[in-house]
Scaffold this motif. Structure first.
Motif, PDB file in Angstrom:
ATOM      1  N   LEU A  50      40.145  22.618  37.761  1.00 21.53           N
ATOM      2  CA  LEU A  50      38.979  23.400  38.339  1.00 21.53           C
ATOM      3  C   LEU A  50      38.254  22.858  38.411  1.00 21.53           C
ATOM      4  O   LEU A  50      37.979  22.904  39.259  1.00 21.53           O
ATOM      5  CB  LEU A  50      38.143  24.501  37.103  1.00 21.53           C
ATOM      6  N   ALA A  51      37.745  21.451  38.010  1.00 20.50           N
ATOM      7  CA  ALA A  51      36.838  20.887  38.563  1.00 20.50           C
ATOM      8  C   ALA A  51      36.724  19.711  40.078  1.00 20.50           C
ATOM      9  O   ALA A  51      36.633  20.240  40.679  1.00 20.50           O
ATOM     10  CB  ALA A  51      36.671  19.242  37.904  1.00 20.50           C
ATOM     11  N   VAL A  69      44.623  31.966  45.157  1.00 20.89           N
ATOM     12  CA  VAL A  69      45.984  32.490  44.448  1.00 20.89           C
ATOM     13  C   VAL A  69      46.423  31.196  44.676  1.00 20.89           C
ATOM     14  O   VAL A  69      47.100  30.783  43.418  1.00 20.89           O
ATOM     15  CB  VAL A  69      46.914  32.397  45.759  1.00 20.89           C
ATOM     16  N   SER A  70      45.955  29.676  45.298  1.00 22.39           N
ATOM     17  CA  SER A  70      46.777  28.906  44.816  1.00 22.39           C
ATOM     18  C   SER A  70      45.729  27.919  43.963  1.00 22.39           C
ATOM     19  O   SER A  70      46.678  27.110  43.563  1.00 22.39           O
ATOM     20  CB  SER A  70      45.707  27.710  46.537  1.00 22.39           C
ATOM     21  N   ALA A  71      44.934  27.810  44.052  1.00 22.19           N
ATOM     22  CA  ALA A  71      43.790  27.578  42.536  1.00 22.19           C
ATOM     23  C   ALA A  71      44.750  28.301  41.137  1.00 22.19           C
ATOM     24  O   ALA A  71      44.834  27.392  40.049  1.00 22.19           O
ATOM     25  CB  ALA A  71      42.755  28.008  42.368  1.00 22.19           C
ATOM     26  N   PHE A  72      45.069  29.177  40.792  1.00 23.73           N
ATOM     27  CA  PHE A  72      46.063  29.323  39.909  1.00 23.73           C
ATOM     28  C   PHE A  72      47.331  29.296  40.242  1.00 23.73           C
ATOM     29  O   PHE A  72      47.487  28.616  38.885  1.00 23.73           O
ATOM     30  CB  PHE A  72      46.459  31.187  40.575  1.00 23.73           C
ATOM     31  N   ALA A 106      41.303  30.593  38.367  1.00 20.48           N
ATOM     32  CA  ALA A 106      41.247  31.778  39.549  1.00 20.48           C
ATOM     33  C   ALA A 106      39.962  32.293  39.188  1.00 20.48           C
ATOM     34  O   ALA A 106      39.779  32.440  40.082  1.00 20.48           O
ATOM     35  CB  ALA A 106      42.087  32.347  39.908  1.00 20.48           C
ATOM     36  N   LEU A 107      39.470  33.178  38.438  1.00 24.60           N
ATOM     37  CA  LEU A 107      38.631  33.828  37.981  1.00 24.60           C
ATOM     38  C   LEU A 107      37.596  32.943  38.562  1.00 24.60           C
ATOM     39  O   LEU A 107      36.700  33.704  38.908  1.00 24.60           O
ATOM     40  CB  LEU A 107      39.255  34.810  36.628  1.00 24.60           C
TER      41      LEU A 107
END
Length: 363
Positions: A83-84, A151-154, A205-206
């Motif tokens: 996330l960071a 999607v990539s973050a997930f 992702a959220l």
């Protein structure tokens, strides 16, 4: 996955501390470029990233208080490296997670101080490196869109958690203080942290999706991804001219920051009361496999802290004590994170750069 004192022996803990210190030193240099918008000489008027980085650190601190159930008798929590890295950049991300781990160890006796280097290496460096590398790789092959970023973050967050579990297992293999087969530790750690990774992926992702929806320019990982607006001129499609800077945007940045801080305070001060009380993945594996056999010999250096175990000493009401501790932690983390990044940003000047003189000054 906060490693306490006594799991890893002194030589390996010192070596991990050296790795963490080196990673932080590299991140201090890299963060200057990220805080400047990607260039060592451009964008210094832009004050967005330092306060956003402090807010990201505080948000990670708050969400780490929200243990969620993942299996019978086991819980998990956000690690936050993915996330960071996606929100503020990989170098700034390492600094954010390091600030969180330092605040947790010093103020709340969460994670051993002798194991601080282990925790920064596992939860900060490994998660950021794995997540951001995978994130950029996925964006290189997916369509250039906001959905691709989410999607990539997930997927990046999902993979980063078992990667951190594997990194801990490697350190245990090198310097574990108990005689437990490494194969059993690896299987147990990776198995439970794949499940925890699903929760990490959903939260990441959220959060990234929510920020992109209102201010995509604030998401480091989305820079250059959003397709520019096309206009048809004389029958040909051309990129629309970028709009002039809007002074209202600075107010919108403050609104985003204030909203994010308010949400973070609610999560840490109110929602954390309802978090799962089950041990997290590392605690569960350690108890089941006997990794923690020697941990009782070590008393945490800040066990007498008035905020130890995420409660305020001498406040009898459990809900109030936890809420106050969470709010204090958010305030301390956002202040420390913003302060560190502000100092990094202020040290941008190149001493070798030529001195500018006003017109008409003799040379």
């Amino acid at each position: 996955m906060h490693v306490p004192d006594g799991f890893i022996n002194a030589p390996v803990s010192i070596a991990a501390g050296a790795v963490a210190a080196g990673a932080i030193a590299v991140s201090l240099r890299g963060a200057r470029r990220e805080l400047a918008g990607g260039s060592p000489t451009a964008g210094f008027e832009d004050n967005r990233t330092a306060p956003l980085g402090g807010l990201v650190a505080a948000f990670i601190f708050a969400v780490q208080m929200l243990n969620f159930p993942v299996a019978a008798g086991t819980s998990g929590h956000l690690l936050g490296g993915a996330l960071a890295a996606i929100l503020v950049g990989p170098y700034t991300g390492v600094l954010c997670v390091s600030v969180v781990l330092l605040m947790q160890g010093v103020l709340f006796a969460d994670g051993g101080l002798t194991a601080l280097g282990v925790n920064i290496t596992v939860m900060g460096v490994v998660t950021v490196a794995v997540a951001y590398g995978l994130f950029r790789g996925l964006l290189a092959v997916l369509p250039r869109s906001r959905r691709s970023v989410t999607v990539s973050a997930f997927l990046a967050a999902l993979v980063s958690v078992p990667a951190a579990a594997a990194a801990f297992t490697l350190l245990y293999a090198l310097g574990g203080t108990t005689d437990v087969p490494v194969g059993k530790v690896l299987t147990a750690m990776v198995g439970v942290h794949v499940l925890i990774g699903l929760g990490e992926a959903a939260i990441t992702a959220l959060t990234v999706g929510a920020v992109i929806a209102v201010r995509p320019d604030l998401v480091h990982g989305a820079r250059g991804i959003i397709t520019p607006l096309k206009l048809r001129v004389n029958g040909e499609l051309v990129d629309a001219e970028a709009p002039a800077p809007d002074p209202v945007r600075s107010g919108s940045r403050r609104a985003v920051w204030a909203t994010g801080l308010a949400t973070t305070l609610v999560l840490a001060g109110v929602v954390s009361y309802y978090a799962s009380a089950n041990p997290d993945g590392l605690e569960k594996v350690a108890a089941d496999q006997g990794i923690d056999a020697k941990a009782d010999q070590y008393e945490h250096a800040t066990a007498d802290s008035p905020l130890a175990d995420y409660g305020v000493k001498d406040v009898e009401d459990e809900r109030l004590a936890g809420g106050l501790a969470g709010a204090i932690g958010v305030g301390a983390t956002v202040a420390a994170g913003t302060g560190v990044l502000w100092v990094v940003r202020r040290r941008r000047e190149d001493p070798a750069a030529p001195t500018h003189r006003s017109a008409g000054t003799a040379v």
